[in-house]
Scaffold this motif. Structure first.
Motif, PDB file in Angstrom:
ATOM      1  N   GLU A  75      44.930  38.566  43.219  1.00  0.00           N
ATOM      2  CA  GLU A  75      46.062  38.893  44.108  1.00  0.00           C
ATOM      3  C   GLU A  75      47.061  39.868  43.470  1.00  0.00           C
ATOM      4  O   GLU A  75      47.917  40.428  44.155  1.00  0.00           O
ATOM      5  N   ASP A  76      46.962  40.068  42.151  1.00  0.00           N
ATOM      6  CA  ASP A  76      47.865  41.009  41.467  1.00  0.00           C
ATOM      7  C   ASP A  76      47.218  42.369  41.217  1.00  0.00           C
ATOM      8  O   ASP A  76      47.858  43.285  40.708  1.00  0.00           O
ATOM      9  N   LYS A  77      45.973  42.494  41.588  1.00  0.00           N
ATOM     10  CA  LYS A  77      45.222  43.729  41.376  1.00  0.00           C
ATOM     11  C   LYS A  77      45.921  44.931  42.033  1.00  0.00           C
ATOM     12  O   LYS A  77      45.891  46.037  41.512  1.00  0.00           O
ATOM     13  N   HIS A  78      46.563  44.693  43.150  1.00  0.00           N
ATOM     14  CA  HIS A  78      47.212  45.781  43.898  1.00  0.00           C
ATOM     15  C   HIS A  78      48.294  46.481  43.079  1.00  0.00           C
ATOM     16  O   HIS A  78      48.593  47.656  43.298  1.00  0.00           O
ATOM     17  N   TRP A  79      48.877  45.776  42.092  1.00  0.00           N
ATOM     18  CA  TRP A  79      49.915  46.398  41.267  1.00  0.00           C
ATOM     19  C   TRP A  79      49.374  47.600  40.509  1.00  0.00           C
ATOM     20  O   TRP A  79      50.066  48.591  40.302  1.00  0.00           O
TER      21      TRP A  79
END
Length: 176
Positions: free
Chosen positions: A34-38
């Motif tokens: 879920e933090d990959k988008h950063w």
């Protein structure tokens, strides 16, 4: 890393999944799905470089950081959020200072022009700056710029024509 013919090290491109693997293996930073988008929204260098030293426990003989414990990427994001909040506060304070400083400078200028030149509308300073900036070699300075070509030293003012262009450019900004 690859060395170029100029003996400069270049890092090879890594896609997002490769970056996440690299972070896990070399920096011991765990990035959840879920933090990959950063890493897509904000680039790796902006996200990792300013904060990686916080999690390092030292450096090896080659000067590379040592990371002894795994860290959740969310911890790094918390630090980034604190820095952004601080930066926002700092920018607001700087903006407020600039506004107040401009008001004080303009007030002092107008006071002098009204009292010394009987310029009730306080517009002569703009004309003087414009005239001076178009032909500053005549050394006819605006009223408040008596020391335009001088630099204050311990022994007093000395001629310094090297900085005139910079100072003229600053004056031009006052008339915008």
């Amino acid at each position: 890393m690859v060395k170029s013919t100029l003996n400069v090290e270049h890092k090879s491109y890594k896609n997002i999944d490769e970056q996440i693997t690299y972070l896990y293996e070399s920096k011991k930073i765990i990035v959840a799905e879920e933090d990959k988008h950063w890493l897509i929204d904000v680039n790796y260098i902006t996200l990792i470089n300013p904060y990686k030293e916080i999690f390092a426990t030292g450096k090896d003989k080659d000067g590379k950081h040592i990371y002894s414990e795994y860290v959740d990427f969310k911890e790094l994001l918390k630090i980034m959020k604190i820095e952004l909040e601080f930066t926002d506060t700092l920018y607001k304070s700087i903006r407020d200072f600039e506004r107040k400083f401009k008001n004080v400078v303009f007030s002092v200028l107008c006071k002098h022009y009204v009292e010394d030149r009987n310029d009730l509308f306080c517009i002569n300073y703009s004309t003087e700056i414009n005239d001076f900036s178009n032909d500053h070699l005549q050394h006819i300075y605006p009223m408040f710029c008596d020391n335009m070509c001088k630099t204050l030293k311990k022994t007093g003012y000395i001629e310094n024509n090297f900085e005139v262009t910079t100072r003229v450019n600053l004056l031009k900004k006052f008339t915008l």
